[in-house]
Enzyme design. Structure first.
Site, PDB file in Angstrom:
ATOM      1  N   ARG A   1      14.337 -17.474  59.840  1.00  0.00           N
ATOM      2  CA  ARG A   1      13.783 -16.728  61.186  1.00  0.00           C
ATOM      3  C   ARG A   1      14.881 -16.260  61.869  1.00  0.00           C
ATOM      4  O   ARG A   1      15.995 -16.419  62.028  1.00  0.00           O
ATOM      5  CB  ARG A   1      13.351 -18.102  62.017  1.00  0.00           C
ATOM      6  CG  ARG A   1      12.486 -17.719  63.255  1.00  0.00           C
ATOM      7  CD  ARG A   1      12.028 -18.900  64.001  1.00  0.00           C
ATOM      8  NE  ARG A   1      10.825 -18.526  64.389  1.00  0.00           N
ATOM      9  CZ  ARG A   1      10.051 -19.093  65.603  1.00  0.00           C
ATOM     10  NH1 ARG A   1      10.770 -19.937  66.339  1.00  0.00           N
ATOM     11  NH2 ARG A   1       8.953 -18.750  65.907  1.00  0.00           N
TER      12      ARG A   1
ATOM     13  N   GLN B   1      12.896 -26.749  59.513  1.00  0.00           N
ATOM     14  CA  GLN B   1      13.640 -25.762  59.865  1.00  0.00           C
ATOM     15  C   GLN B   1      15.117 -26.427  60.254  1.00  0.00           C
ATOM     16  O   GLN B   1      15.227 -27.451  61.078  1.00  0.00           O
ATOM     17  CB  GLN B   1      13.073 -25.277  61.117  1.00  0.00           C
ATOM     18  CG  GLN B   1      13.973 -24.227  61.807  1.00  0.00           C
ATOM     19  CD  GLN B   1      13.799 -23.421  63.351  1.00  0.00           C
ATOM     20  OE1 GLN B   1      13.330 -24.348  64.204  1.00  0.00           O
ATOM     21  NE2 GLN B   1      13.542 -22.142  63.526  1.00  0.00           N
TER      22      GLN B   1
ATOM     23  N   TYR C   1      21.154 -19.622  68.499  1.00  0.00           N
ATOM     24  CA  TYR C   1      21.983 -20.938  68.173  1.00  0.00           C
ATOM     25  C   TYR C   1      23.037 -20.187  67.198  1.00  0.00           C
ATOM     26  O   TYR C   1      23.320 -19.028  67.080  1.00  0.00           O
ATOM     27  CB  TYR C   1      21.024 -21.729  67.482  1.00  0.00           C
ATOM     28  CG  TYR C   1      20.049 -22.322  68.471  1.00  0.00           C
ATOM     29  CD1 TYR C   1      20.492 -23.190  69.692  1.00  0.00           C
ATOM     30  CD2 TYR C   1      18.648 -22.064  68.536  1.00  0.00           C
ATOM     31  CE1 TYR C   1      19.467 -23.374  70.680  1.00  0.00           C
ATOM     32  CE2 TYR C   1      17.668 -22.546  69.370  1.00  0.00           C
ATOM     33  CZ  TYR C   1      18.183 -23.313  70.529  1.00  0.00           C
ATOM     34  OH  TYR C   1      17.519 -24.016  71.590  1.00  0.00           O
TER      35      TYR C   1
ATOM     36  N   GLY D   1       2.830 -20.905  68.074  1.00  0.00           N
ATOM     37  CA  GLY D   1       3.601 -22.042  68.520  1.00  0.00           C
ATOM     38  C   GLY D   1       2.949 -23.060  69.631  1.00  0.00           C
ATOM     39  O   GLY D   1       2.121 -23.895  69.126  1.00  0.00           O
ATOM     40  N   ARG D   2       2.850 -22.516  71.017  1.00  0.00           N
ATOM     41  CA  ARG D   2       2.180 -23.393  72.043  1.00  0.00           C
ATOM     42  C   ARG D   2       0.909 -23.654  71.765  1.00  0.00           C
ATOM     43  O   ARG D   2       0.370 -24.668  71.903  1.00  0.00           O
ATOM     44  CB  ARG D   2       2.479 -22.580  73.434  1.00  0.00           C
ATOM     45  CG  ARG D   2       3.870 -22.551  73.973  1.00  0.00           C
ATOM     46  CD  ARG D   2       4.074 -21.680  74.803  1.00  0.00           C
ATOM     47  NE  ARG D   2       4.066 -20.382  74.423  1.00  0.00           N
ATOM     48  CZ  ARG D   2       4.164 -19.071  75.121  1.00  0.00           C
ATOM     49  NH1 ARG D   2       4.816 -19.340  76.317  1.00  0.00           N
ATOM     50  NH2 ARG D   2       4.206 -18.053  74.328  1.00  0.00           N
TER      51      ARG D   2
END
Ligand SMILES: Cc1cc2nc3c(=O)[nH]c(=O)nc-3n(C[C@H](O)[C@H](O)[C@H](O)COP(=O)(O)O)c2cc1C
Length: 383
Positions: free
Chosen positions: A238, A110, A191, A330-331
């Site tokens: 993404r 990424q 971002y 993810g988590r």
């Protein structure tokens, strides 16, 4: 933990555990490891042995998306995050891609530029972070002095923008040399790239601001530069159309039109996949009135990865409805290195506390047991 949770073979009721091709990347299953910043790199952003162990432990994911990786010194917003612009960084990542491949896994990198979400202490020569416009985020960064408020950014001059595209192109080339299977352009979580896209963070009046086409211009220039390096089917992107993370960032004033335009333009490139954070990152799957994420997704011609607060049931049902091609967790991957097997066989998941997420070396990073040893331990403790 209850025994009835064990050994339900979910492969019989879903194709999530079957192979799929995302563009040119062949995955053994449709369970993807979402990008996860873990704050376990050194100051130079060079991967180390701990990081190799961490990634190899998770290589049974159909695809690993690496933690967000800074494309340049300017792109950096958090201490202890990796980079991909120096020879040492390339060599460090190469050990990780080799390890993942030796375990028959696939891994993309990424690519990250944080834009305004940084602090002067992290920037070259202590300069202000760069952004489309001089609007400060309402959030924190992490430096070697701990958690600090982000700094006031400065607006990029128009003649600096080609250099931003060049940073992505160079990083894409470095990622290729590091042996990745592809790259994911991080255009999510507010971002730099998403800061350009949204009218809440982009107040420019030049050709990179104002109209939707102007605000999408930088993303599309980056996609063009990166796909020129990687070719067809090896670049994913993404997006997070309705997240306010990070920096407590307001949504675009017209999510459907803005993201709809961008996604249609993305169809010009033969991307490996489109990856959505569906909702507020890590917080909620609820969607504001007037937004239809499924409708946005359906504008895209290629494969689609859904993410955010999924569990197995949501994943199975969204896959059965044809709403996703693959699901990124993810988590759950933090505390379940063998997440694919645990989901497949109905084995209870371990949960990571937030303290384990960032920093802390190997603790809470590479010490999560796989289900086998977990089972042995649990059956021993019962006897
Ligand atoms: C510790 C942590 C680090 C993260 N790092 C990144 C990252 O580097 N890049 C990114 O796009 N998202 C990052 N995210 C967001 C996750 O990829 C994902 O979108 C989010 O956790 C929701 O998915 P989940 O409910 O399956 O955890 C991070 C989330 C967490 C909890």
């Amino acid at each position: 933990m209850t025994d009835k949770n064990f050994m339900v073979d979910n492969s019989t009721r879903t194709d999530l555990f079957s192979p799929i091709k995302l563009g040119e990347i062949e995955l053994a299953n449709r369970i993807v490891m979402a990008p996860l910043t873990r704050g376990r790199m050194n100051e130079e952003g060079v991967p180390n042995d701990l990081n190799i162990t961490y990634y190899i432990q998770r290589a049974s994911a159909g695809l690993i998306i690496s933690e967000a990786t800074n494309i340049s010194a300017q792109g950096r917003g958090y201490a202890k995050t990796p980079g991909i612009w120096t020879e040492d960084q390339i060599a460090g990542w190469k050990k990780i891609t080799d390890a993942v491949h030796s375990a028959s896994g696939k891994i993309v990198m990424q690519l990250w530029h944080v834009g305004r979400c940084s602090h002067v202490d992290l920037q070259p020569n202590g300069e202000a972070p760069v952004a489309p416009s001089a609007i400060k985020a309402d959030g924190n960064s992490y430096t070697n002095n701990g958690i600090v408020e982000v700094s006031m950014p400065r607006a990029l001059k128009i003649d600096e923008i080609p250099n931003i595209v060049e940073q992505y192109r160079h990083a894409a080339e470095c990622a290729k040399r590091a042996g990745f299977d592809g790259v994911e352009i991080h255009s999510a979580n507010n971002y730099l790239l998403e800061q350009f896209l949204r009218d809440s963070t982009n107040h420019r009046t030049d050709q990179y601001g104002g109209s939707i086409a102007n605000r999408a211009r930088l993303i599309l220039e980056v996609v063009e530069a990166v796909t020129n390096v990687w070719g067809d089917g090896r670049v994913g992107i993404r997006l997070s159309p309705i997240t306010t993370e990070v920096g407590n960032t307001p949504l675009d004033s017209n999510v459907m039109e803005t993201y709809g335009y961008l996604i249609q333009q993305l169809n010009k490139f033969k991307l490996a996949y489109l990856h959505f954070v569906e909702g507020i990152t890590g917080k909620s799957r609820s969607v504001p009135e007037g937004v239809d994420l499924n409708a946005l997704r359906s504008l895209f011609d290629g494969a689609y990865i859904g993410n955010n607060n999924y569990d197995l049931e949501i994943a199975i049902s969204r896959r059965a409805e044809g709403k996703v091609d693959a699901v990124a967790f993810g988590r759950p991957f933090i505390s379940n290195p063998d997440l694919v097997d645990r989901l497949r066989y109905g084995i209870e998941l371990a949960h990571a506390s937030i303290e384990t997420h960032y920093g802390n070396g190997e603790k809470g990073y590479i010490d999560w047991p796989k289900a086998n040893s977990f089972h042995i331990e649990s059956s021993c403790s019962k006897s």
